[in-house]
Design a protein around this motif. Sequence first.
Motif, PDB file in Angstrom:
ATOM      1  N   PRO A 172       0.793  -1.027  -0.018  1.00 25.03           N
ATOM      2  CA  PRO A 172      -0.075   0.065  -0.001  1.00 25.03           C
ATOM      3  C   PRO A 172       0.679   1.274   0.078  1.00 25.03           C
ATOM      4  O   PRO A 172       1.790   1.151   0.793  1.00 25.03           O
ATOM      5  CB  PRO A 172      -1.001  -0.312   1.387  1.00 25.03           C
ATOM      6  CG  PRO A 172      -0.105  -1.089   2.039  1.00 25.03           C
ATOM      7  CD  PRO A 172       0.684  -1.888   1.396  1.00 25.03           C
ATOM      8  N   GLN A 173       0.358   2.080  -0.723  1.00 25.51           N
ATOM      9  CA  GLN A 173       1.045   3.589  -0.705  1.00 25.51           C
ATOM     10  C   GLN A 173       0.351   4.562  -0.112  1.00 25.51           C
ATOM     11  O   GLN A 173       0.872   5.739   0.140  1.00 25.51           O
ATOM     12  CB  GLN A 173       1.379   3.938  -2.175  1.00 25.51           C
ATOM     13  CG  GLN A 173       2.057   2.823  -3.052  1.00 25.51           C
ATOM     14  CD  GLN A 173       3.554   2.826  -2.628  1.00 25.51           C
ATOM     15  OE1 GLN A 173       4.195   3.576  -2.426  1.00 25.51           O
ATOM     16  NE2 GLN A 173       3.829   1.261  -2.297  1.00 25.51           N
ATOM     17  N   THR A 174      -0.890   4.578   0.118  1.00 23.55           N
ATOM     18  CA  THR A 174      -1.698   5.582   0.736  1.00 23.55           C
ATOM     19  C   THR A 174      -2.776   4.967   1.960  1.00 23.55           C
ATOM     20  O   THR A 174      -2.716   3.709   1.703  1.00 23.55           O
ATOM     21  CB  THR A 174      -2.697   6.310  -0.259  1.00 23.55           C
ATOM     22  OG1 THR A 174      -3.629   5.373  -0.850  1.00 23.55           O
ATOM     23  CG2 THR A 174      -1.603   6.736  -1.545  1.00 23.55           C
ATOM     24  N   LEU A 175      -3.352   5.778   2.447  1.00 22.71           N
ATOM     25  CA  LEU A 175      -4.178   5.479   3.613  1.00 22.71           C
ATOM     26  C   LEU A 175      -5.451   4.755   2.864  1.00 22.71           C
ATOM     27  O   LEU A 175      -5.731   3.752   3.331  1.00 22.71           O
ATOM     28  CB  LEU A 175      -4.685   6.644   4.288  1.00 22.71           C
ATOM     29  CG  LEU A 175      -5.827   6.405   5.459  1.00 22.71           C
ATOM     30  CD1 LEU A 175      -5.395   5.317   6.390  1.00 22.71           C
ATOM     31  CD2 LEU A 175      -6.212   7.893   5.827  1.00 22.71           C
ATOM     32  N   ASP A 176      -5.956   5.393   1.601  1.00 19.44           N
ATOM     33  CA  ASP A 176      -6.949   4.537   0.989  1.00 19.44           C
ATOM     34  C   ASP A 176      -6.607   3.356   0.323  1.00 19.44           C
ATOM     35  O   ASP A 176      -7.660   2.500   0.318  1.00 19.44           O
ATOM     36  CB  ASP A 176      -7.078   5.478  -0.289  1.00 19.44           C
ATOM     37  CG  ASP A 176      -7.847   6.904  -0.107  1.00 19.44           C
ATOM     38  OD1 ASP A 176      -8.488   7.099   0.909  1.00 19.44           O
ATOM     39  OD2 ASP A 176      -7.899   7.624  -1.112  1.00 19.44           O
ATOM     40  N   ASP A 177      -5.296   3.169   0.145  1.00 17.03           N
ATOM     41  CA  ASP A 177      -4.982   1.483  -0.057  1.00 17.03           C
ATOM     42  C   ASP A 177      -5.263   0.647   1.082  1.00 17.03           C
ATOM     43  O   ASP A 177      -5.829  -0.427   0.763  1.00 17.03           O
ATOM     44  CB  ASP A 177      -3.431   1.347  -0.487  1.00 17.03           C
ATOM     45  CG  ASP A 177      -3.165   2.231  -1.907  1.00 17.03           C
ATOM     46  OD1 ASP A 177      -4.146   2.309  -2.609  1.00 17.03           O
ATOM     47  OD2 ASP A 177      -2.153   2.443  -2.115  1.00 17.03           O
ATOM     48  N   LEU A 178      -5.053   1.065   2.213  1.00 18.46           N
ATOM     49  CA  LEU A 178      -5.091   0.307   3.380  1.00 18.46           C
ATOM     50  C   LEU A 178      -6.871  -0.002   3.843  1.00 18.46           C
ATOM     51  O   LEU A 178      -7.204  -0.899   4.097  1.00 18.46           O
ATOM     52  CB  LEU A 178      -4.577   0.830   4.643  1.00 18.46           C
ATOM     53  CG  LEU A 178      -3.082   0.949   4.622  1.00 18.46           C
ATOM     54  CD1 LEU A 178      -2.645   1.802   5.848  1.00 18.46           C
ATOM     55  CD2 LEU A 178      -2.462  -0.412   4.555  1.00 18.46           C
ATOM     56  N   ILE A 179      -7.450   1.219   3.622  1.00 18.41           N
ATOM     57  CA  ILE A 179      -8.761   0.952   3.482  1.00 18.41           C
ATOM     58  C   ILE A 179      -9.387   0.105   2.558  1.00 18.41           C
ATOM     59  O   ILE A 179     -10.396  -0.593   2.764  1.00 18.41           O
ATOM     60  CB  ILE A 179      -9.775   2.549   3.159  1.00 18.41           C
ATOM     61  CG1 ILE A 179      -9.242   3.225   4.641  1.00 18.41           C
ATOM     62  CG2 ILE A 179     -11.182   2.526   3.345  1.00 18.41           C
ATOM     63  CD1 ILE A 179      -9.813   4.888   4.320  1.00 18.41           C
ATOM     64  N   ASP A 180      -9.006   0.224   1.455  1.00 19.40           N
ATOM     65  CA  ASP A 180      -9.552  -0.552   0.153  1.00 19.40           C
ATOM     66  C   ASP A 180      -9.240  -2.042   0.527  1.00 19.40           C
ATOM     67  O   ASP A 180      -9.780  -3.014  -0.017  1.00 19.40           O
ATOM     68  CB  ASP A 180      -9.021  -0.259  -1.124  1.00 19.40           C
ATOM     69  CG  ASP A 180      -9.693   1.000  -1.698  1.00 19.40           C
ATOM     70  OD1 ASP A 180     -10.619   1.555  -1.251  1.00 19.40           O
ATOM     71  OD2 ASP A 180      -9.340   1.646  -2.832  1.00 19.40           O
ATOM     72  N   PHE A 181      -7.997  -2.463   1.206  1.00 16.70           N
ATOM     73  CA  PHE A 181      -7.888  -3.756   1.357  1.00 16.70           C
ATOM     74  C   PHE A 181      -8.936  -4.349   2.332  1.00 16.70           C
ATOM     75  O   PHE A 181      -9.257  -5.536   2.084  1.00 16.70           O
ATOM     76  CB  PHE A 181      -6.369  -3.950   2.257  1.00 16.70           C
ATOM     77  CG  PHE A 181      -5.945  -5.248   2.275  1.00 16.70           C
ATOM     78  CD1 PHE A 181      -5.252  -6.051   1.617  1.00 16.70           C
ATOM     79  CD2 PHE A 181      -6.480  -5.759   3.752  1.00 16.70           C
ATOM     80  CE1 PHE A 181      -4.544  -7.137   2.054  1.00 16.70           C
ATOM     81  CE2 PHE A 181      -6.176  -7.236   3.983  1.00 16.70           C
ATOM     82  CZ  PHE A 181      -5.221  -7.895   3.168  1.00 16.70           C
ATOM     83  N   VAL A 182      -9.519  -3.966   3.208  1.00 11.24           N
ATOM     84  CA  VAL A 182     -10.262  -4.416   3.938  1.00 11.24           C
ATOM     85  C   VAL A 182     -11.742  -4.548   3.297  1.00 11.24           C
ATOM     86  O   VAL A 182     -12.542  -5.496   3.369  1.00 11.24           O
ATOM     87  CB  VAL A 182     -10.538  -3.730   5.424  1.00 11.24           C
ATOM     88  CG1 VAL A 182     -11.803  -3.982   6.158  1.00 11.24           C
ATOM     89  CG2 VAL A 182      -9.271  -3.580   6.268  1.00 11.24           C
TER      90      VAL A 182
END
Length: 209
Positions: A172-182
């Motif tokens: 992940p490169q951004t906070l959005d990437d972490l959100i999108d994972f879940v």
Amino acid sequence: MSGPERITLAMTGASGAQYGLRLLDCLVQEEREVHFLISKAAQLVMATETDVTLPAKPQAIQAFLSEYTGAAAGQIRVYGKEDWMAPPASGSGAPTAMVVVPCSTGTLSAIATGACNNLIERAADVALKERRQLILVPREAPYSSIHLENMLKLSNLGAVILPASPGFYHQPQTLDDLIDFVVARILNLLDIPQDMLPRWGEHHLGSAD
């Protein structure tokens, strides 16, 4: 269309409002009908963690979220906490899948004991008794023995416990990437198409000699 056409999405007062908002947006984009439930605590958390401040009344929330997500007329339906005539309150009307994201440990406890003190708890109780898909996304740390016992009980009853614990193997490169994972993991469980997270091993396809 794969996956359920109608989904109950509930947000409660744990940290992680971004997960619920992102899931709502994805469900709308996939043209699903969403029955949306939100607790007062969740509204407070949302205003604290995001730039989204919901109005107080269900009808106003419905109008706000429809505009926010670009939903079609009637695609998002919002119900109050004591609207016992709402479809999610009965096995004969409830959608075939329900997601509680984020799921507070208080809500987790209430569902585990069959409390049914509000529409969110009742909707989850309906999902359990009708043997329908129920996905609970807790966000707490650390977990007490009480929390773990409630999760085990609900898992044994057929619910899926999906902690809001994003992985890092997708770099992940951004906070959005972490959100999108879940959110992607939730969509996978619902069998709804998503392109936010490749399934494990897909990036190796075609790489073999």
